[in-house]
Design an enzyme around this catalytic site. Structure first.
Site, mmCIF file in Angstrom:
data_model
loop_
_atom_site.group_PDB
_atom_site.id
_atom_site.type_symbol
_atom_site.label_atom_id
_atom_site.label_comp_id
_atom_site.label_asym_id
_atom_site.label_seq_id
_atom_site.Cartn_x
_atom_site.Cartn_y
_atom_site.Cartn_z
ATOM 1 N N GLY A 1 8.871 74.374 36.772
ATOM 2 C CA GLY A 1 10.016 75.575 36.387
ATOM 3 C C GLY A 1 11.420 75.294 36.350
ATOM 4 N N GLY B 1 15.570 78.540 24.737
ATOM 5 C CA GLY B 1 15.127 79.674 25.841
ATOM 6 C C GLY B 1 16.188 80.621 25.768
ATOM 7 C CB SER B 2 16.366 83.298 28.278
ATOM 8 O OG SER B 2 16.636 82.555 29.390
ATOM 9 C CD GLU C 1 19.491 76.483 18.338
ATOM 10 O OE1 GLU C 1 19.643 77.389 18.018
ATOM 11 O OE2 GLU C 1 20.122 75.358 17.548
ATOM 12 C CG LEU C 2 21.021 79.818 24.053
ATOM 13 C CD1 LEU C 2 22.309 80.129 24.473
ATOM 14 C CD2 LEU C 2 20.206 79.017 24.857
ATOM 15 N N GLY C 3 18.899 83.230 22.806
ATOM 16 C CA GLY C 3 18.181 84.628 22.230
ATOM 17 C C GLY C 3 18.665 85.192 21.058
ATOM 18 C CB CYS D 1 14.845 83.275 19.186
ATOM 19 S SG CYS D 1 14.201 82.257 17.776
ATOM 20 C CD GLU E 1 15.858 87.695 23.068
ATOM 21 O OE1 GLU E 1 16.048 87.217 24.161
ATOM 22 O OE2 GLU E 1 15.559 86.723 22.146
ATOM 23 C CG PHE F 1 11.189 87.709 23.975
ATOM 24 C CD1 PHE F 1 12.084 87.372 22.615
ATOM 25 C CD2 PHE F 1 10.351 86.873 24.339
ATOM 26 C CE1 PHE F 1 11.860 86.121 22.171
ATOM 27 C CE2 PHE F 1 10.401 85.408 23.773
ATOM 28 C CZ PHE F 1 11.210 85.154 22.912
HETATM 29 P P1 NAD Z 1 13.663 80.868 29.662
HETATM 30 O O1 NAD Z 1 15.017 80.513 29.576
HETATM 31 O O2 NAD Z 1 13.087 81.554 30.672
HETATM 32 O O3 NAD Z 1 12.859 79.555 29.558
HETATM 33 C C1 NAD Z 1 13.139 78.539 28.775
HETATM 34 C C2 NAD Z 1 12.922 77.001 29.653
HETATM 35 O O4 NAD Z 1 13.845 76.664 30.412
HETATM 36 C C3 NAD Z 1 11.456 76.795 30.146
HETATM 37 O O5 NAD Z 1 11.040 75.658 30.114
HETATM 38 C C4 NAD Z 1 11.885 77.103 31.630
HETATM 39 O O6 NAD Z 1 10.903 76.683 32.484
HETATM 40 C C5 NAD Z 1 13.248 76.449 31.710
HETATM 41 N N1 NAD Z 1 14.042 76.956 32.845
HETATM 42 C C6 NAD Z 1 14.019 78.053 33.512
HETATM 43 N N2 NAD Z 1 15.324 78.360 34.182
HETATM 44 C C7 NAD Z 1 15.840 76.903 34.282
HETATM 45 C C8 NAD Z 1 16.896 76.393 34.741
HETATM 46 N N3 NAD Z 1 17.816 77.209 35.864
HETATM 47 N N4 NAD Z 1 17.270 74.956 34.366
HETATM 48 C C9 NAD Z 1 16.454 74.341 33.619
HETATM 49 N N5 NAD Z 1 15.666 74.944 33.018
HETATM 50 C C10 NAD Z 1 15.043 76.318 33.196
HETATM 51 O O7 NAD Z 1 13.221 81.556 28.324
HETATM 52 P P2 NAD Z 1 11.828 82.007 27.873
HETATM 53 O O8 NAD Z 1 11.490 83.207 28.541
HETATM 54 O O9 NAD Z 1 10.789 81.073 28.170
HETATM 55 O O10 NAD Z 1 11.862 82.054 26.153
HETATM 56 C C11 NAD Z 1 12.095 83.476 25.874
HETATM 57 C C12 NAD Z 1 13.782 83.069 25.338
HETATM 58 O O11 NAD Z 1 13.936 82.047 24.428
HETATM 59 C C13 NAD Z 1 14.211 84.280 24.508
HETATM 60 O O12 NAD Z 1 15.497 84.739 24.903
HETATM 61 C C14 NAD Z 1 14.376 83.967 23.242
HETATM 62 O O13 NAD Z 1 15.060 84.273 22.222
HETATM 63 C C15 NAD Z 1 14.682 82.354 23.192
HETATM 64 N N6 NAD Z 1 14.155 81.442 22.239
HETATM 65 C C16 NAD Z 1 15.122 80.993 21.428
HETATM 66 C C17 NAD Z 1 14.748 80.342 20.429
HETATM 67 C C18 NAD Z 1 16.012 79.624 19.304
HETATM 68 O O14 NAD Z 1 15.687 78.663 18.732
HETATM 69 N N7 NAD Z 1 16.941 80.324 19.453
HETATM 70 C C19 NAD Z 1 13.494 80.005 20.124
HETATM 71 C C20 NAD Z 1 12.572 80.452 20.946
HETATM 72 C C21 NAD Z 1 12.782 81.076 22.027
#
Ligand code: NAD
Length: 501
Positions: A226, A246-247, A268-270, A302, A396, A398
């Protein structure tokens, strides 16, 4: 509602797969070799809660060793010719093709997405490999004007070195491969950290693919865990670039850590993407596109259509059509039944979705469909009378929720569309191409579609957002050359240059 399966049934069905069949990956981590880990991460199927398998858990303290192997592997890999690297990428694609149906089953079960979503994901993953191989027929640099005719001046693209890739759970294989494939093809080594909820399709499968495709040891590694493992990867000396999907909240943290360590970072975020329906739109087509944009993969995308911005004249009809569609969508276990809506990934996320819906209703929104759930299965929901300030307008979600905001005219539609810090995707539905272009050109987003919905991605396009959706990075097409290489200026002369002193 689905019935719980026995573990034995689940194992047999999931792991009938050429890539994963010989079980080298179970309880292991991969850094060029499979190694037994001290601890394991159990992976569960969200639809049933059944165990799908377990992978080795990485320790932050092991990162230095993994990075060292990656640096050694990268030096060798970068010396391979472009043709040799392209052949490995094509082999990787072929391995995925050969196991396509088994991988789709795995994606369906590990992510809770429907079969069509799994098919799109495997195809996109394969496309990333072929497109990355094709990058290697692009010119590697430019011959520049030289002030000295006896000296050549050129700029060439060189690999960055070791690239860390952090990926989410919603499209775990595709969103990892979107960075992994071009980074590796262009001569880098990659250390991938999948989400701990999806480390099989998001990690173990890719490790087997690159192992069998023949990259030198260390060129591809997977670390499982994580936030602690993710931060260790971002901070590790020797990792020169991070790509994070991710987020927005975690993206800010990753951006801060990467910046402090002077690393290149692609975020690449939310999103909260606007879906505008003007008064001259084909309402059946618009409601169909709007339902797809908000409900595909339970809204856990996303680019999901996060706000339906609808012209007042047709709003009642549009809401009725959308609600009818929402009520008709079958919800259940996507592996064992023909459904359109599978489970939400975990209980924390479903509670968050329900709170956003509940708080918005308490603030004056009206439920036109859905708003209830059973276990991890949330009914597709249409929220009418959403206005600025409500959680469904601002956040957002989701989850499978379509917030509808009514506007008086085109100008207000554009203002509401841009009334967000996100800027990922957008769409406008209209009978007039001229209006469509006029509105689309004013939407502040990295992607925009006229007479379509907001969810589209392909290997051959420059994908990315702005504002809270990303820091301007673009994946796909030849933009990958800019993301995953650095320029080096080189001058060459046959004779030494003489200086006045
Ligand atoms: P998240 O940010 O919780 O997790 C994403 C990744 O980051 C996971 O592998 C997680 O383990 C890791 N992570 C968590 N905390 C971390 C830290 N402090 N340091 C480094 N890594 C860490 O996101 P999620 O819930 O898995 O995904 C949903 C989000 O992702 C939504 O906001 C969605 O919009 C976004 N998303 C964006 C795109 C895009 O291309 N823009 C694509 C898919 C999802």
């Amino acid at each position: 509602m689905p019935s719980a399966n026995t573990e034995a049934d689940v194992d047999e069905a999931v792991f009938h797969s050429v890539l994963l069949g010989d079980a080298v990956w179970r309880g292991q981590i991969f850094d060029g070799d499979w190694r037994e880990a001290k601890h394991t991460l159990i992976v569960r199927e969200p639809a049933t809660g059944a165990t799908l398998g377990e992978v080795g858990a990485s320790e932050p303290a092991d990162m230095a060793y993994t990075v060292d192997r990656a640096r050694q592997g990268q030096r060798e890999w970068a010396s391979w010719t472009a043709d040799q690297r392209a052949a490995v990428m094509r082999k990787a694609a072929q391995l995925l093709e050969d196991d396509r149906q088994e991988i789709v089953d795995l994606i369906v079960r590990e992510t809770g997405g429907v079969r069509g979503k799994g098919e799109v994901e495997i195809q996109g993953t394969i496309d990333e490999c072929y497109h990355s191989a094709a990058l290697l027929i692009q010119p590697e640099g430019e011959l520049l004007p030289s002030p000295n005719p006896a000296r050549l001046s050129l700029a060439r693209r060189v690999p960055i070195g070791v690239v860390g890739v952090i990926a989410p759970w919603n499209f775990p294989m595709l969103l990892a491969m979107r960075s992994v494939a071009p980074a590796i093809a262009l001569g880098n080594a990659v250390i991938l950290k999948p989400d701990p909820q999806t480390p099989i399709s998001g990690g173990a499968v890719l490790a087997r693919v690159f192992e069998l495709a023949g990259v030198p040891k260390g060129v591809f590694s997977v670390v499982n865990g994580g936030a602690d493992v993710g931060e260790a990867l971002v901070e590790a000396p020797g990792v020169r670039m991070i790509t994070f999907t991710g987020s927005t909240a975690v993206g800010r943290r990753v951006g801060e850590l990467a910046g402090r360590n002077l690393k290149k970072v692609a975020l690449e975020l939310g999103g909260k993407s606007p879906f505008i329906v003007l008064d001259d739109a084909d309402l059946d087509a618009a409601a169909s596109a709007g339902a797809w944009g908000s409900f595909l993969h339970q809204g856990q995308i996303c680019m999901a259509s996060g706000r339906h911005i609808v012209h007042r004249k047709i709003a009642d009809d549009y809401i009725e059509l959308l609600a009818r569609k929402a009520k008709a969508l079958p919800v259940g276990d996507p592996y064992r039944a023909e459904v359109a809506i599978g489970p939400i990934i975990n209980s924390r996320q479903i509670e968050r979705v329900h709170k956003i819906v509940g708080d918005s209703v308490a603030a004056g929104a009206e439920l036109a469909a859905g708003g209830t759930y059973d276990g991890l299965f949330y009914q597709p929901t249409v929220l009418a009378k959403v206005t600025s300030g409500m959680p469904a307008y601002e956040l957002e979600i989701f989850g499978p929720v379509a917030p509808v905001i009514v506007v008086a005219d085109e100008e207000e539609a554009i203002r509401v569309a841009n009334d967000t810090e996100y800027g990922l995707s957008g769409a406008v539905q209209t009978g007039s191409l001229e209006r469509g272009l006029r509105v689309a050109q004013q939407i502040r987003s990295g992607l925009v579609h006229i007479n379509d919905q907001t969810i589209h991605d392909m290997a051959g396009i420059p994908f990315g957002g702005s504002g809270a959706s990303g820091n301007g990075s673009r994946f796909g097409s030849t933009t990958n050359l800019d993301e995953f290489t650095e320029w080096q200026w080189m001058t060459i002369g046959g004779q030494p240059v003489r200086y006045p002193f």
